[in-house]
Motif scaffolding. Structure first.
Motif, PDB file in Angstrom:
ATOM      1  N   PRO A 252      -8.753 -37.313  -1.265  1.00 62.37           N
ATOM      2  CA  PRO A 252      -8.497 -37.022  -2.674  1.00 62.37           C
ATOM      3  C   PRO A 252      -8.501 -35.519  -2.951  1.00 62.37           C
ATOM      4  CG  PRO A 252     -10.210 -38.690  -2.445  1.00 62.37           C
ATOM      5  CD  PRO A 252      -9.971 -38.124  -1.088  1.00 62.37           C
ATOM      6  N   LEU A 253      -7.562 -35.075  -3.748  1.00 61.62           N
ATOM      7  CA  LEU A 253      -7.594 -33.705  -4.246  1.00 61.62           C
ATOM      8  C   LEU A 253      -8.688 -33.596  -5.301  1.00 61.62           C
ATOM      9  CD1 LEU A 253      -3.768 -33.147  -4.794  1.00 61.62           C
ATOM     10  CD2 LEU A 253      -5.149 -32.169  -2.956  1.00 61.62           C
ATOM     11  N   ALA A 254      -9.164 -32.384  -5.530  1.00 59.16           N
ATOM     12  CA  ALA A 254     -10.100 -32.134  -6.625  1.00 59.16           C
ATOM     13  C   ALA A 254      -9.331 -31.496  -7.773  1.00 59.16           C
ATOM     14  CB  ALA A 254     -11.227 -31.216  -6.168  1.00 59.16           C
ATOM     15  N   TYR A 255      -9.606 -31.968  -8.975  1.00 58.02           N
ATOM     16  CA  TYR A 255      -9.007 -31.391 -10.176  1.00 58.02           C
ATOM     17  C   TYR A 255     -10.130 -30.994 -11.120  1.00 58.02           C
ATOM     18  CZ  TYR A 255      -6.746 -31.121 -14.763  1.00 58.02           C
ATOM     19  OH  TYR A 255      -6.331 -30.704 -15.997  1.00 58.02           O
ATOM     20  N   ILE A 256     -10.099 -29.729 -11.562  1.00 62.28           N
ATOM     21  CA  ILE A 256     -11.140 -29.222 -12.466  1.00 62.28           C
ATOM     22  C   ILE A 256     -10.462 -28.504 -13.629  1.00 62.28           C
ATOM     23  CG2 ILE A 256     -13.281 -27.907 -12.654  1.00 62.28           C
ATOM     24  CD1 ILE A 256     -13.389 -27.864  -9.579  1.00 62.28           C
ATOM     25  N   GLU A 257     -10.569 -29.090 -14.811  1.00 65.22           N
ATOM     26  CA  GLU A 257     -10.051 -28.446 -16.009  1.00 65.22           C
ATOM     27  C   GLU A 257     -11.064 -27.401 -16.468  1.00 65.22           C
ATOM     28  OE1 GLU A 257      -9.267 -27.692 -20.176  1.00 65.22           O
ATOM     29  OE2 GLU A 257     -10.982 -28.878 -19.493  1.00 65.22           O
ATOM     30  N   ARG A 258     -10.610 -26.362 -17.129  1.00 63.33           N
ATOM     31  CA  ARG A 258     -11.439 -25.185 -17.415  1.00 63.33           C
ATOM     32  C   ARG A 258     -12.756 -25.517 -18.118  1.00 63.33           C
ATOM     33  NH1 ARG A 258      -8.230 -22.064 -22.340  1.00 63.33           N
ATOM     34  NH2 ARG A 258      -8.179 -23.831 -23.803  1.00 63.33           N
ATOM     35  N   SER A 259     -12.785 -26.538 -18.967  1.00 63.56           N
ATOM     36  CA  SER A 259     -14.032 -26.872 -19.668  1.00 63.56           C
ATOM     37  C   SER A 259     -15.096 -27.415 -18.723  1.00 63.56           C
ATOM     38  CB  SER A 259     -13.755 -27.887 -20.785  1.00 63.56           C
ATOM     39  OG  SER A 259     -13.245 -29.087 -20.250  1.00 63.56           O
ATOM     40  N   ASP A 260     -14.700 -27.783 -17.508  1.00 57.95           N
ATOM     41  CA  ASP A 260     -15.651 -28.295 -16.514  1.00 57.95           C
ATOM     42  C   ASP A 260     -15.917 -27.298 -15.389  1.00 57.95           C
ATOM     43  OD1 ASP A 260     -16.133 -30.773 -17.713  1.00 57.95           O
ATOM     44  OD2 ASP A 260     -14.347 -31.665 -16.810  1.00 57.95           O
ATOM     45  N   TYR A 261     -15.489 -26.061 -15.546  1.00 61.08           N
ATOM     46  CA  TYR A 261     -15.681 -25.084 -14.477  1.00 61.08           C
ATOM     47  C   TYR A 261     -17.159 -24.888 -14.116  1.00 61.08           C
ATOM     48  CZ  TYR A 261     -10.829 -23.425 -14.210  1.00 61.08           C
ATOM     49  OH  TYR A 261      -9.476 -23.325 -13.992  1.00 61.08           O
ATOM     50  N   GLY A 262     -18.026 -25.001 -15.091  1.00 55.74           N
ATOM     51  CA  GLY A 262     -19.442 -24.775 -14.817  1.00 55.74           C
ATOM     52  C   GLY A 262     -20.194 -25.995 -14.338  1.00 55.74           C
ATOM     53  N   VAL A 263     -19.520 -27.143 -14.271  1.00 54.21           N
ATOM     54  CA  VAL A 263     -20.179 -28.373 -13.832  1.00 54.21           C
ATOM     55  C   VAL A 263     -20.388 -28.330 -12.325  1.00 54.21           C
ATOM     56  CG1 VAL A 263     -19.986 -30.885 -13.675  1.00 54.21           C
ATOM     57  CG2 VAL A 263     -19.187 -29.693 -15.727  1.00 54.21           C
ATOM     58  N   GLY A 264     -21.607 -28.590 -11.893  1.00 51.67           N
ATOM     59  CA  GLY A 264     -21.903 -28.467 -10.461  1.00 51.67           C
ATOM     60  C   GLY A 264     -22.251 -29.756  -9.760  1.00 51.67           C
ATOM     61  N   ASN A 265     -22.190 -30.905 -10.450  1.00 52.20           N
ATOM     62  CA  ASN A 265     -22.606 -32.160  -9.828  1.00 52.20           C
ATOM     63  C   ASN A 265     -21.436 -33.088  -9.540  1.00 52.20           C
ATOM     64  OD1 ASN A 265     -21.977 -32.801 -12.467  1.00 52.20           O
ATOM     65  ND2 ASN A 265     -23.606 -34.325 -12.680  1.00 52.20           N
ATOM     66  N   ARG A 266     -20.244 -32.540  -9.439  1.00 49.33           N
ATOM     67  CA  ARG A 266     -19.062 -33.362  -9.186  1.00 49.33           C
ATOM     68  C   ARG A 266     -18.843 -33.533  -7.681  1.00 49.33           C
ATOM     69  NH1 ARG A 266     -15.676 -33.790 -13.691  1.00 49.33           N
ATOM     70  NH2 ARG A 266     -17.050 -34.186 -15.466  1.00 49.33           N
ATOM     71  N   ASN A 267     -19.346 -34.609  -7.144  1.00 47.22           N
ATOM     72  CA  ASN A 267     -19.187 -34.879  -5.714  1.00 47.22           C
ATOM     73  C   ASN A 267     -17.885 -35.610  -5.427  1.00 47.22           C
ATOM     74  OD1 ASN A 267     -21.634 -33.721  -4.839  1.00 47.22           O
ATOM     75  ND2 ASN A 267     -22.760 -35.555  -5.426  1.00 47.22           N
ATOM     76  N   TYR A 268     -17.332 -35.316  -4.264  1.00 49.35           N
ATOM     77  CA  TYR A 268     -16.119 -35.989  -3.809  1.00 49.35           C
ATOM     78  C   TYR A 268     -16.391 -36.678  -2.484  1.00 49.35           C
ATOM     79  CZ  TYR A 268     -12.792 -34.388  -7.307  1.00 49.35           C
ATOM     80  OH  TYR A 268     -12.101 -34.200  -8.482  1.00 49.35           O
ATOM     81  N   LEU A 269     -15.944 -37.924  -2.392  1.00 51.27           N
ATOM     82  CA  LEU A 269     -16.057 -38.672  -1.146  1.00 51.27           C
ATOM     83  C   LEU A 269     -14.742 -38.532  -0.387  1.00 51.27           C
ATOM     84  CD1 LEU A 269     -17.710 -40.664   0.595  1.00 51.27           C
ATOM     85  CD2 LEU A 269     -16.561 -42.518  -0.642  1.00 51.27           C
ATOM     86  N   THR A 270     -14.825 -38.036   0.844  1.00 50.09           N
ATOM     87  CA  THR A 270     -13.641 -37.818   1.668  1.00 50.09           C
ATOM     88  C   THR A 270     -13.947 -38.249   3.098  1.00 50.09           C
ATOM     89  OG1 THR A 270     -14.372 -35.546   2.096  1.00 50.09           O
ATOM     90  CG2 THR A 270     -12.830 -35.868   0.270  1.00 50.09           C
ATOM     91  N   LEU A 271     -12.957 -38.106   3.970  1.00 47.37           N
ATOM     92  CA  LEU A 271     -13.132 -38.373   5.390  1.00 47.37           C
ATOM     93  C   LEU A 271     -12.790 -37.117   6.176  1.00 47.37           C
ATOM     94  CD1 LEU A 271     -11.596 -41.950   5.821  1.00 47.37           C
ATOM     95  CD2 LEU A 271     -14.012 -41.316   5.821  1.00 47.37           C
ATOM     96  N   GLY A 272     -13.724 -36.673   7.019  1.00 41.52           N
ATOM     97  CA  GLY A 272     -13.489 -35.527   7.873  1.00 41.52           C
ATOM     98  C   GLY A 272     -13.250 -35.973   9.303  1.00 41.52           C
ATOM     99  N   GLU A 273     -13.193 -35.031  10.221  1.00 41.78           N
ATOM    100  CA  GLU A 273     -12.940 -35.353  11.626  1.00 41.78           C
ATOM    101  C   GLU A 273     -14.063 -36.186  12.232  1.00 41.78           C
ATOM    102  OE1 GLU A 273     -12.204 -31.179  12.887  1.00 41.78           O
ATOM    103  OE2 GLU A 273     -10.278 -31.966  13.602  1.00 41.78           O
TER     104      GLU A 273
END
Length: 219
Positions: free
Chosen positions: A150-171
């Protein structure tokens, strides 16, 4: 009268056909080295192609979001409203909120993202209490990059939010990392401070690392 020698002349035996063990091992070693070099080059070429494809996707999404802003008067939110009944502290929230905005109320992403619509995923397997999109499903879908994350999308009003975790798959398997807005290290100000940021986690699948891909230059 000269007598010929009765001693027989030594015969010249031909060399046995085939290779010695050392020669065989040398050939095998050379083939292994060439194969390793070829595999590395192919892998690097494939990764470079994925980076380019992801960069093009981000640019296409950026154009679609700006079109949405022109039509609706503001950028799509990267948070859910209370009326949507979806918590904002789950995984992949920003991109899920973007999908809801672009594909609801018959907006259909302004008709600019038909190919992207057919590639949507649900990495974290979640859904909303009620249907929020025009898809006929309650799944909270995400837009993937060329690495399948999944791509991450951050609109300017959420720039200071620090608890937005993303679940992805790495190597090496599943990755959970926080996607935060990038700041210019010289000025301390957010890049694209008046609009939004789109971010790909890149090859490693983790946000906040050097291989992240963005629509803006971070050098």
């Amino acid at each position: 009268m000269k007598l010929e020698s009765r001693h027989p002349r030594p015969s010249r035996r031909p060399r046995a056909a085939g290779f010695t063990l050392i020669e065989v091992l040398t050939v095998i070693l050379i083939i292994a080295i060439l194969a390793a070099v070829l595999v590395t080059q192919l892998r690097d070429s494939e990764q470079a192609s994925r980076v380019q494809t992801t960069t093009q996707l981000l640019a296409k999404l950026e154009a679609a979001i700006k079109s949405y802003e022109n039509d609706q008067g503001s950028s799509p939110p990267s948070s859910f409203t209370s009326a949507q009944e979806v918590a904002n502290d789950g995984d992949n929230v920003g991109i899920e909120a973007l999908v809801v905005a672009l594909w609801s109320k018959k907006y259909e992403a302004g008709g600019l993202l038909e190919d992207v619509r057919d590639q949507l995923i649900n990495m974290d397997g979640d859904s909303s209490p009620k249907q929020l999109t025009d898809f006929g499903t309650r799944e909270l879908l995400e837009i993937p990059d060329a690495f399948g994350n999944p791509l991450a999308y951050i609109e300017r009003s959420d720039y200071g939010v620090g608890n937005r975790n993303y679940l992805t798959l790495g190597e090496e398997g599943e990755v959970r990392s926080a996607a935060t807005a990038f700041k210019n290290p010289r000025t301390g100000q957010y890049y694209q401070a008046q609009t939004f940021q789109l971010i790909s986690a890149g090859l490693d699948g983790a946000f906040g690392t050097e291989d992240d891909i963005t629509t803006f230059d971070r050098d």
